[in-house]
Each structure stands twice: as C-alpha cells, then as structure tokens.
Design a protein around this motif. Structure first.
Motif, mmCIF file in Angstrom:
data_model
loop_
_atom_site.group_PDB
_atom_site.id
_atom_site.type_symbol
_atom_site.label_atom_id
_atom_site.label_comp_id
_atom_site.label_asym_id
_atom_site.label_seq_id
_atom_site.Cartn_x
_atom_site.Cartn_y
_atom_site.Cartn_z
ATOM 1 N N UNK A 162 -3.679 15.993 8.750
ATOM 2 C CA UNK A 162 -3.796 16.353 7.339
ATOM 3 C C UNK A 162 -2.486 16.077 6.617
ATOM 4 N N UNK A 163 -1.384 16.503 7.221
ATOM 5 C CA UNK A 163 -0.073 16.223 6.626
ATOM 6 C C UNK A 163 0.189 14.718 6.599
ATOM 7 N N UNK A 164 -0.175 14.034 7.678
ATOM 8 C CA UNK A 164 0.023 12.588 7.730
ATOM 9 C C UNK A 164 -0.792 11.852 6.690
ATOM 10 N N UNK A 165 -2.063 12.263 6.515
ATOM 11 C CA UNK A 165 -2.925 11.616 5.525
ATOM 12 C C UNK A 165 -2.415 11.846 4.109
ATOM 13 N N UNK A 166 -1.990 13.074 3.826
ATOM 14 C CA UNK A 166 -1.436 13.365 2.503
ATOM 15 C C UNK A 166 -0.156 12.569 2.262
ATOM 16 N N UNK A 167 0.705 12.504 3.284
ATOM 17 C CA UNK A 167 1.972 11.792 3.135
ATOM 18 C C UNK A 167 1.737 10.307 2.869
ATOM 19 N N UNK A 168 0.837 9.693 3.635
ATOM 20 C CA UNK A 168 0.544 8.279 3.435
ATOM 21 C C UNK A 168 -0.056 8.042 2.047
ATOM 22 N N UNK A 169 -1.026 8.848 1.660
ATOM 23 C CA UNK A 169 -1.718 8.635 0.383
ATOM 24 C C UNK A 169 -0.768 8.809 -0.795
ATOM 25 N N UNK A 170 -0.002 9.885 -0.780
ATOM 26 C CA UNK A 170 0.921 10.135 -1.892
ATOM 27 C C UNK A 170 2.020 9.082 -1.942
ATOM 28 N N UNK A 171 2.462 8.625 -0.772
ATOM 29 C CA UNK A 171 3.487 7.581 -0.749
ATOM 30 C C UNK A 171 2.954 6.283 -1.343
ATOM 31 N N UNK A 172 1.720 5.926 -1.016
ATOM 32 C CA UNK A 172 1.123 4.710 -1.564
ATOM 33 C C UNK A 172 0.975 4.803 -3.085
ATOM 34 N N UNK A 173 0.533 5.969 -3.572
ATOM 35 C CA UNK A 173 0.404 6.155 -5.018
ATOM 36 C C UNK A 173 1.778 6.084 -5.685
ATOM 37 N N UNK A 174 2.758 6.760 -5.096
ATOM 38 C CA UNK A 174 4.097 6.802 -5.688
ATOM 39 C C UNK A 174 4.738 5.423 -5.754
ATOM 40 N N UNK A 175 4.407 4.566 -4.809
ATOM 41 C CA UNK A 175 4.990 3.224 -4.792
ATOM 42 C C UNK A 175 4.208 2.266 -5.683
ATOM 43 N N UNK A 176 2.886 2.208 -5.496
ATOM 44 C CA UNK A 176 2.112 1.118 -6.090
ATOM 45 C C UNK A 176 1.630 1.389 -7.512
ATOM 46 N N UNK A 177 1.400 2.643 -7.897
ATOM 47 C CA UNK A 177 0.970 2.886 -9.273
ATOM 48 C C UNK A 177 2.073 2.521 -10.274
ATOM 49 N N UNK A 178 3.324 2.963 -10.090
ATOM 50 C CA UNK A 178 4.381 2.514 -11.015
ATOM 51 C C UNK A 178 4.583 0.999 -10.988
ATOM 52 N N UNK A 179 4.463 0.396 -9.794
ATOM 53 C CA UNK A 179 4.610 -1.054 -9.705
ATOM 54 C C UNK A 179 3.507 -1.769 -10.475
ATOM 55 N N UNK A 180 2.278 -1.247 -10.380
ATOM 56 C CA UNK A 180 1.163 -1.864 -11.102
ATOM 57 C C UNK A 180 1.354 -1.749 -12.608
ATOM 58 N N UNK A 181 1.796 -0.566 -13.073
ATOM 59 C CA UNK A 181 2.029 -0.375 -14.507
ATOM 60 C C UNK A 181 3.151 -1.297 -14.981
ATOM 61 N N UNK A 182 4.215 -1.395 -14.190
ATOM 62 C CA UNK A 182 5.331 -2.266 -14.580
ATOM 63 C C UNK A 182 4.902 -3.722 -14.590
ATOM 64 N N UNK A 183 4.150 -4.139 -13.592
ATOM 65 C CA UNK A 183 3.705 -5.540 -13.547
ATOM 66 C C UNK A 183 2.805 -5.873 -14.727
ATOM 67 N N UNK A 184 1.896 -4.945 -15.033
ATOM 68 C CA UNK A 184 1.010 -5.162 -16.183
ATOM 69 C C UNK A 184 1.820 -5.221 -17.481
ATOM 70 N N UNK A 185 2.786 -4.343 -17.624
ATOM 71 C CA UNK A 185 3.574 -4.292 -18.856
ATOM 72 C C UNK A 185 4.383 -5.568 -19.062
ATOM 73 N N UNK A 186 4.934 -6.114 -17.965
ATOM 74 C CA UNK A 186 5.751 -7.308 -18.093
ATOM 75 C C UNK A 186 4.914 -8.551 -18.310
ATOM 76 N N UNK A 187 3.681 -8.543 -17.777
ATOM 77 C CA UNK A 187 2.771 -9.667 -18.016
ATOM 78 C C UNK A 187 3.222 -10.976 -17.438
ATOM 79 N N UNK A 188 3.898 -10.939 -16.299
ATOM 80 C CA UNK A 188 4.391 -12.188 -15.707
ATOM 81 C C UNK A 188 3.323 -12.840 -14.845
#
Length: 259
Positions: free
Chosen positions: A233-259
């Motif tokens: 349970x701790x491992x699943x939460x850690x993996x999921x939250x880590x993926x969100x913390x890394x990739x959601x900001x990256x996706x927003x930044x990539x979309x904003x820059x429009x490269x």
C-alpha cells in the motif's frame, strides 16, 4: 468556481464527448481485459500451482492494474493526435488555463476508466473472484487503482506532447504492453530468477497489484520481496504520487511551451 477549474471542466467535457463519438473504440478497449481474464484464467490457470478459481482470483487484480497502466498508451496517443492535428495550437490561442488541457484529458480518462472497470469486476465475480476483505478496504483498492491510472495517464500525456506524432506514439505506446509482463500481474514472482524477480518487484505495477490483492483479501503479501511489494500500500501510493508529481508538471510545461 475558479477560472482554472471551470476551464478544466470544459476540457474534461470535450474529452468525454470525444469518447462518446467513438463508442466502438471504448468498447473494444474494455473487452480486452475481459478476454484476457477468460483466456488466462481458464488456460494458464490449469498449468500453474494455483489452478482454477484460485488463479482467477489471483489474476483479476493484476488485470485491473495492467488496464490502469494502459493509461500511458491512451494518454500518449490522444495527446500526440491533438498535437499533430493542430488542436493544441488552437487551444493555446484561447484564454484557457495552461493546466486545464492536460488535466482535463487526465480527468476524463479517469471517468471513462471508472465506468469501464465495472464490467470487468462483474465478469470476475461470475468466474469465481470475490472480495474477501472489508468494504472499506475494497473502496481503498478502487481508489488506489484510479490514482495509479491517473498517474499513468499523466505520464502518457507528457510523452504524447513530446513525440508530437501519432505514429511514433502508437509504436511507443504499444511497447508499454511489456510492462505488466515484467511484474506479478499474471504470475507470482517468487519463482523468477533473482535479477528478474528484483526487476519485477520494483515495477510499479507489482506494488499496485499486490496492494489490490491485499485489500481485496485475494492473496497474502509475499515474504522476502523488495520493499514496494513487501509494503504494497505504501509502495503503490509512493509510486503513484511520484509519477503524478513528476509528469503532471512536465505535461503542463510542455503544453505551455508548445515546442
């Protein structure tokens, strides 16, 4: 309601209408895990140490998580298609929150996944799977599953914005099919060679699958496993939250820059 939340709801509605206009694709996507449950459960189950109903009860959580991991492929293809066809460029010309577009796609995918999970659970009940734990634990398992799907979709959206090509996204997304095979989604990992077992147990899919089996009461937590599987349970939460913390900001930044 704040402007970004209103924009996010608008983008979510746009994605849901997209699914509504392509019902055949949604049905085919949801039929795949059901077919795998029936095929693996009745064919592979006879060749394993946990045959019949026991293997199907073991298999269903793995299929749920493997389907959730498919969010990488879905998010990647949809984001790449919108980028390739110029939809993202048109969105950038509108007075819309930069976070609303990727977030709306991820939330819409979460709604579709939640609805699409119901038929698989019903078929699982029909072939012998049961919720052996409490209702609260079962609700926690579903919540954990949806969190992992959201995390995988965020990763897929970023990769789709990065590739900018439907063909490249399709080929790269298809390769994600290997990820559940390198986990305990379909078979226990305790009989794998040492290096391969370590690789499988550090796969996020293994942690989430083991957590679901534990919360549903379908299988005990394996002994001597790597930390994410030994503490699922701790491992699943850690993996999921880590993926969100890394990739959601990256996706927003990539979309904003429009490269």
């Amino acid at each position: 309601m704040s402007a970004w939340a209103y924009d996010g709801l608008a983008m979510t509605g746009r994605q849901l209408r997209r699914v509504r206009n392509s019902p055949g694709l949604a049905i085919l996507t949801q039929m795949m895990p059901i077919n795998m449950l029936l095929f693996f459960g009745y064919v592979f189950g006879s060749a394993l140490a946990t045959p019949g109903r026991e293997y199907r009860a073991f298999l269903l959580p793995g299929l749920l998580v493997a389907t959730a991991a498919g969010g990488v492929m879905t998010g990647m293809f949809q984001a790449a298609a919108d980028t390739h066809r110029g939809v993202m460029d048109r969105f950038r010309t509108l007075p819309v929150s930069r976070a609303a577009v990727p977030l709306g796609q991820a939330v819409a995918d979460l709604v579709v996944t939640a609805v699409g999970t119901v038929p698989l659970l019903l078929v699982g009940l029909a072939v012998g799977w049961r919720i052996e734990g409490s209702a609260l634990d079962a609700a926690g398992a579903v919540g954990l599953l949806l969190l992992f799907r959201f995390a995988c979709t965020c990763a897929g959206i970023f990769l789709g914005l990065l590739t900018r090509s439907e063909d490249a996204a399709g080929q790269l997304g298809a390769s994600s099919f290997v990820l559940p095979l390198l986990s305990d989604a379909y078979i226990p990992t305790d009989r794998l060679p040492g290096w391969l077992r370590t690789l499988a147990e550090w796969n996020p899919i293994s942690a989430v699958t083991t957590a679901l089996r534990d919360l549903f009461g379908n299988a005990p937590v394996p002994r001597g496993a790597a930390w994410p599987v030994a503490h699922p349970i701790a491992g699943a939460l850690a993996w999921s939250l880590a993926l969100v913390a890394v990739f959601l900001p990256l996706a927003v930044r990539r979309y904003s820059r429009g490269e």
